[in-house]
Scaffold this motif. Structure first.
Motif, PDB file in Angstrom:
ATOM      1  N   TYR B  80       0.819  -1.208   0.000  1.00 22.21           N
ATOM      2  CA  TYR B  80       0.000   0.000   0.000  1.00 22.21           C
ATOM      3  C   TYR B  80       0.855   1.260   0.000  1.00 22.21           C
ATOM      4  N   LEU B  81       0.251   2.334  -0.516  1.00 18.68           N
ATOM      5  CA  LEU B  81       0.844   3.665  -0.416  1.00 18.68           C
ATOM      6  C   LEU B  81      -0.273   4.626  -0.032  1.00 18.68           C
ATOM      7  N   GLN B  82      -0.205   5.118   1.197  1.00 14.28           N
ATOM      8  CA  GLN B  82      -1.158   6.115   1.670  1.00 14.28           C
ATOM      9  C   GLN B  82      -0.565   7.488   1.413  1.00 14.28           C
ATOM     10  N   MET B  83      -1.302   8.308   0.664  1.00 12.52           N
ATOM     11  CA  MET B  83      -0.812   9.639   0.314  1.00 12.52           C
ATOM     12  C   MET B  83      -1.748  10.683   0.904  1.00 12.52           C
ATOM     13  N   SER B  84      -1.163  11.695   1.537  1.00 15.84           N
ATOM     14  CA  SER B  84      -1.986  12.739   2.150  1.00 15.84           C
ATOM     15  C   SER B  84      -1.529  14.111   1.671  1.00 15.84           C
ATOM     16  N   LYS B  85      -2.355  15.105   1.930  1.00 17.26           N
ATOM     17  CA  LYS B  85      -2.054  16.513   1.571  1.00 17.26           C
ATOM     18  C   LYS B  85      -1.545  16.602   0.133  1.00 17.26           C
ATOM     19  N   LEU B  86      -2.264  16.010  -0.763  1.00 13.71           N
ATOM     20  CA  LEU B  86      -1.806  15.943  -2.149  1.00 13.71           C
ATOM     21  C   LEU B  86      -1.845  17.303  -2.814  1.00 13.71           C
ATOM     22  N   GLY B  87      -0.839  17.542  -3.645  1.00 11.22           N
ATOM     23  CA  GLY B  87      -0.754  18.773  -4.416  1.00 11.22           C
ATOM     24  C   GLY B  87      -0.531  18.451  -5.875  1.00 11.22           C
ATOM     25  N   SER B  88      -0.556  19.469  -6.706  1.00  8.88           N
ATOM     26  CA  SER B  88      -0.398  19.243  -8.148  1.00  8.88           C
ATOM     27  C   SER B  88       0.937  18.577  -8.470  1.00  8.88           C
ATOM     28  N   GLU B  89       1.925  18.796  -7.615  1.00 12.79           N
ATOM     29  CA  GLU B  89       3.252  18.199  -7.834  1.00 12.79           C
ATOM     30  C   GLU B  89       3.248  16.682  -7.638  1.00 12.79           C
ATOM     31  N   ASP B  90       2.177  16.157  -7.094  1.00  8.31           N
ATOM     32  CA  ASP B  90       2.059  14.716  -6.880  1.00  8.31           C
ATOM     33  C   ASP B  90       1.385  14.005  -8.057  1.00  8.31           C
ATOM     34  N   THR B  91       0.971  14.765  -9.056  1.00  7.85           N
ATOM     35  CA  THR B  91       0.408  14.174 -10.263  1.00  7.85           C
ATOM     36  C   THR B  91       1.487  13.354 -10.964  1.00  7.85           C
ATOM     37  N   ALA B  92       1.223  12.062 -11.120  1.00 10.16           N
ATOM     38  CA  ALA B  92       2.249  11.168 -11.655  1.00 10.16           C
ATOM     39  C   ALA B  92       1.655   9.771 -11.880  1.00 10.16           C
ATOM     40  N   ILE B  93       2.416   8.954 -12.567  1.00 11.47           N
ATOM     41  CA  ILE B  93       2.157   7.523 -12.589  1.00 11.47           C
ATOM     42  C   ILE B  93       2.913   6.930 -11.403  1.00 11.47           C
ATOM     43  N   TYR B  94       2.226   6.091 -10.644  1.00 11.62           N
ATOM     44  CA  TYR B  94       2.833   5.469  -9.467  1.00 11.62           C
ATOM     45  C   TYR B  94       3.028   3.983  -9.751  1.00 11.62           C
TER      46      TYR B  94
END
Lengths: 107, 117
Positions: B80-94
């Motif tokens: 799992y990958l829990q991501m919080s406080k997402l911003g435009s800089e987190d736009t990506a393929i994971y």
């Protein structure tokens, strides 16, 4: 963080040619280096690990060399299916870091 | 056959959270380190972090340590990958990937995360 400087950023070569891609680490990484190939729209694939060990199933025209801070990926007899972006990655120290990539095209 | 399949991506508003999953099959999941790597559109690869076999050691890239949390469920063969406080800089393929003594020998197909209002 260890910085990985990869060169060239792009490369155009003819079929059958030999190409070399370089990766320079900002400090000694003791051969803890991998090379990946990423074809357009696909996920990365491991080619080389420990600087010079060929991953199972990877054609022998790919080879890696180097030590200390300087490493290279060599592709012999360039094939059309080698069109891709190539990345180096160090795993000697956290955080793991990648080079910025080399885009290889056929002339 | 080793298979890694990511899921849980999509469009998310800035400041929100999202949890990605990576279902593993074809190998003994609890014998391997597992990692996450991301790739912003048209950009290079960025290592996010990795977790060891029994979750006792988790390493992150420093800039994401306070935003992202990696975990695993060995009974479910899932990372799992829990991501919080997402911003435009987190736009990506994971991508999730299987560890191979520091390198990554198998990668999933990737899942797109788009952060936008």
């Amino acid at each position: 963080d260890i910085r990985m400087t990869q060169s060239p950023a792009s490369l155009s070569a003819s079929l059958g040619e030999t190409v070399n891609i370089e990766c320079l680490a900002s400090e000694d990484i003791y051969s803890d280096l991998a090379w990946y190939q990423q074809k357009p729209g696909k996920s990365p694939q491991l080619l080389i690990y420990n600087a010079n060990s060929l991953q199972n199933g990877v054609p022998s025209r790919f080879s890696g060399s180097g030590s200390g801070t300087q490493y290279s990926l060599k592709i012999n007899s360039l094939q059309s299916e080698d069109v891709a972006t190539y990345f180096c990655q160090q795993y000697n120290n956290y955080p793991l870091t990648f080079g910025s990539g080399t885009k290889l095209e056929i002339k | 056959e080793v298979k890694l399949v990511e899921s849980g991506g999509g469009l998310v508003q800035p400041g929100r959270s999202l949890k990605l999953s990576c279902a593993a099959s074809g190998f003994s999941f609890n014998d391997y380190w597992m990692g996450w790597v991301r790739q912003a559109p048209g950009k290079g690869l960025e290592w996010i972090g990795e977790i060891n076999q029994d979750s006792s050691t988790i390493n992150y890239t420093p800039s994401l340590k306070d935003k992202f949390t990696i975990s695993r469920d060995n009974a479910q063969n899932t990372l799992y990958l829990q991501m919080s406080k997402l911003g435009s800089e987190d736009t990506a393929i994971y991508y999730c990937a299987r560890g191979n003594y520091g390198s990554y020998d198998y990668w999933g197909q990737g899942v797109m995360v788009t952060v936008s209002s």
